[in-house]
Design a protein around this motif. Sequence first.
Motif, PDB file in Angstrom:
ATOM      1  N   LEU A 116       0.822  -1.257  -0.042  1.00 40.77           N
ATOM      2  CA  LEU A 116      -0.219   0.014   0.064  1.00 40.77           C
ATOM      3  C   LEU A 116       0.656   1.321  -0.195  1.00 40.77           C
ATOM      4  CD1 LEU A 116      -2.795  -0.909   2.642  1.00 40.77           C
ATOM      5  CD2 LEU A 116      -3.301   0.030   0.393  1.00 40.77           C
ATOM      6  N   LEU A 117       0.575   2.387  -0.570  1.00 43.04           N
ATOM      7  CA  LEU A 117       1.198   3.627  -0.758  1.00 43.04           C
ATOM      8  C   LEU A 117       2.678   3.455  -0.975  1.00 43.04           C
ATOM      9  CD1 LEU A 117      -0.565   5.132   2.828  1.00 43.04           C
ATOM     10  CD2 LEU A 117      -1.194   5.522   0.295  1.00 43.04           C
ATOM     11  N   GLY A 118       3.050   2.816  -2.109  1.00 40.49           N
ATOM     12  CA  GLY A 118       4.319   2.678  -2.499  1.00 40.49           C
ATOM     13  C   GLY A 118       4.513   2.944  -3.930  1.00 40.49           C
ATOM     14  N   LYS A 119       5.564   2.606  -4.566  1.00 42.07           N
ATOM     15  CA  LYS A 119       5.997   3.063  -5.682  1.00 42.07           C
ATOM     16  C   LYS A 119       5.004   2.692  -6.999  1.00 42.07           C
ATOM     17  CE  LYS A 119       9.782  -0.148  -7.097  1.00 42.07           C
ATOM     18  NZ  LYS A 119       8.955  -1.538  -7.093  1.00 42.07           N
ATOM     19  N   GLU A 120       4.182   1.496  -6.761  1.00 45.49           N
ATOM     20  CA  GLU A 120       3.369   1.318  -7.927  1.00 45.49           C
ATOM     21  C   GLU A 120       2.276   2.180  -8.126  1.00 45.49           C
ATOM     22  OE1 GLU A 120       3.882  -0.791 -10.250  1.00 45.49           O
ATOM     23  OE2 GLU A 120       5.667  -1.812  -9.388  1.00 45.49           O
ATOM     24  N   SER A 121       1.477   2.642  -6.676  1.00 45.09           N
ATOM     25  CA  SER A 121       0.535   3.516  -6.811  1.00 45.09           C
ATOM     26  C   SER A 121       1.023   4.901  -7.195  1.00 45.09           C
ATOM     27  CB  SER A 121      -0.338   3.575  -5.455  1.00 45.09           C
ATOM     28  OG  SER A 121       0.473   3.478  -4.633  1.00 45.09           O
ATOM     29  N   LYS A 122       2.275   5.183  -6.897  1.00 44.76           N
ATOM     30  CA  LYS A 122       2.876   6.737  -7.378  1.00 44.76           C
ATOM     31  C   LYS A 122       3.256   6.729  -8.446  1.00 44.76           C
ATOM     32  CE  LYS A 122       6.071   9.936  -5.500  1.00 44.76           C
ATOM     33  NZ  LYS A 122       7.084  10.305  -4.368  1.00 44.76           N
ATOM     34  N   SER A 123       3.740   5.657  -9.393  1.00 43.47           N
ATOM     35  CA  SER A 123       3.862   5.789 -10.720  1.00 43.47           C
ATOM     36  C   SER A 123       2.681   5.547 -11.486  1.00 43.47           C
ATOM     37  CB  SER A 123       4.856   4.897 -10.948  1.00 43.47           C
ATOM     38  OG  SER A 123       4.579   3.355 -10.682  1.00 43.47           O
ATOM     39  N   PHE A 124       1.600   4.776 -11.036  1.00 46.60           N
ATOM     40  CA  PHE A 124       0.543   4.755 -11.863  1.00 46.60           C
ATOM     41  C   PHE A 124      -0.054   6.007 -11.615  1.00 46.60           C
ATOM     42  CE2 PHE A 124      -4.251   4.321 -11.723  1.00 46.60           C
ATOM     43  CZ  PHE A 124      -4.326   4.131 -13.000  1.00 46.60           C
ATOM     44  N   GLU A 125      -0.321   6.782 -10.592  1.00 45.14           N
ATOM     45  CA  GLU A 125      -0.801   8.077 -10.517  1.00 45.14           C
ATOM     46  C   GLU A 125      -0.088   8.992 -11.567  1.00 45.14           C
ATOM     47  OE1 GLU A 125      -0.465   9.130  -6.357  1.00 45.14           O
ATOM     48  OE2 GLU A 125      -2.216   7.948  -5.839  1.00 45.14           O
ATOM     49  N   GLN A 126       1.163   8.956 -11.742  1.00 45.87           N
ATOM     50  CA  GLN A 126       1.973   9.979 -12.607  1.00 45.87           C
ATOM     51  C   GLN A 126       1.290   9.582 -13.860  1.00 45.87           C
ATOM     52  OE1 GLN A 126       5.940   9.283 -11.493  1.00 45.87           O
ATOM     53  NE2 GLN A 126       5.755  10.964  -9.934  1.00 45.87           N
ATOM     54  N   GLU A 127       1.281   8.284 -14.235  1.00 43.28           N
ATOM     55  CA  GLU A 127       0.960   7.923 -15.792  1.00 43.28           C
ATOM     56  C   GLU A 127      -0.372   8.264 -15.938  1.00 43.28           C
ATOM     57  OE1 GLU A 127       2.584   3.893 -16.341  1.00 43.28           O
ATOM     58  OE2 GLU A 127       4.356   4.226 -15.382  1.00 43.28           O
ATOM     59  N   TYR A 128      -1.375   7.968 -15.104  1.00 36.92           N
ATOM     60  CA  TYR A 128      -2.716   8.380 -15.436  1.00 36.92           C
ATOM     61  C   TYR A 128      -2.889   9.940 -15.464  1.00 36.92           C
ATOM     62  CZ  TYR A 128      -7.509   7.305 -15.270  1.00 36.92           C
ATOM     63  OH  TYR A 128      -9.067   7.342 -15.839  1.00 36.92           O
TER      64      TYR A 128
END
Length: 371
Positions: A32-44
């Motif tokens: 949770l709250l890690g690099k996958e969600s961070k980079s998905f948020e950027q890409e989206y």
Amino acid sequence: MLKFLDLKAINDSYEPELSLAIKQVLDSGWYLLGKESKSFEQEYNNYIGTNNCIGVANGLDALRLILRSYIELGVMQEGDEIIVPANTYIATILAITDNRLVPILIEPDILTYNINPFLIEEKISKRTKGIMIVHLYGNNSMHPEIKRLIDHYDLKLIEDNAQSQGCIYMGKRTGSLGDAAGHSFYPGKNIGALGDGGAVTTNDKDLADAVRAISNYGSKIKYENIYQGLNSRIDEIQAAILKVKLQYLDRDNQNRRDIALKYCENIKNPDVILPFYKDGLLIKNDTSYNGHLFIIRHPKRDALQKFFSDNNIQTMIHYPIPPHKQQAYKEWNNLSFPITEQIHREVLSLPISPVMTLEEVEKVCKVLNCF
Ligand SMILES: *Cc1c(COP(=O)(O)O)cnc(C)c1O
């Protein structure tokens, strides 16, 4: 049986990337709250064309959190009114009433099934604070009249982008057209998680900060709580899955439009009302439509659905009961929205997905033309 939506086949189309993405999160030990969600948020964010994206637990929460944040920021208060289409999935309305705001329902245009922009102004009052538009069935609903009203009455424009990922209006993606947008990654949406997921996009930094904090217990710094928040975050696994799928969203939407075009070309039943957007042929390149649903109308809808099912074709109804006729909103049950009600009586959703074959479309059309 020809399925309405074959989720297994859709997800298989992203293999082996999907399984690899899942395995990477599993192996990382961080969920949770890690690099996958961070980079998905950027890409989206990049995809939609906004400055801020916050991954949340689902599409309903995305909309709830936008409104809750406006209340916390003092932009809206309990009892204020939000203009909203009467013809929508109930989640749009739930997000409003959950915040003790008052939905003001507006009839759709019978051609587009989306909010009729010319019926809005007469419903604007001193308490109106925003318009929540819904790009229903994957069709853009933004319109110059809505822009005029937003500017003239200084209202917030919120988009329910749950069904319209990838749609373009005047060169911009839906989800970037107003002050904030709620997105859903429910498995059946054009970009779907393997479970629930959602996002808020906005260019308003204060709103984004509030949404992020409220979605995480009302906290910006761990164990310091500035709002009475919720727990509504996106999982690392879902974010990793969505990152894979986002790369293919435009291709998938084009496949869907190809299916829709094939329907328009092959449906010859004179009692069927096709979607407005085309007596045929523009549909292929019309990116204001992402092919989320292919909706027809028929005066004997229920009999037609049974006929399809007798011929091993699964269809759906989006939606059988309008929000104002639901038991959950007893106080509105006596209200009359004739166009909304007609749509709910007559619509039928034909199978459509990026992995459906043109032969399958022909089969559906053949059955429909025999009815
Ligand atoms: C799916 C949907 C939602 C809700 O999204 P969830 O992720 O299922 O909570 C909201 N509005 C519309 C129009 C939808 O289709």
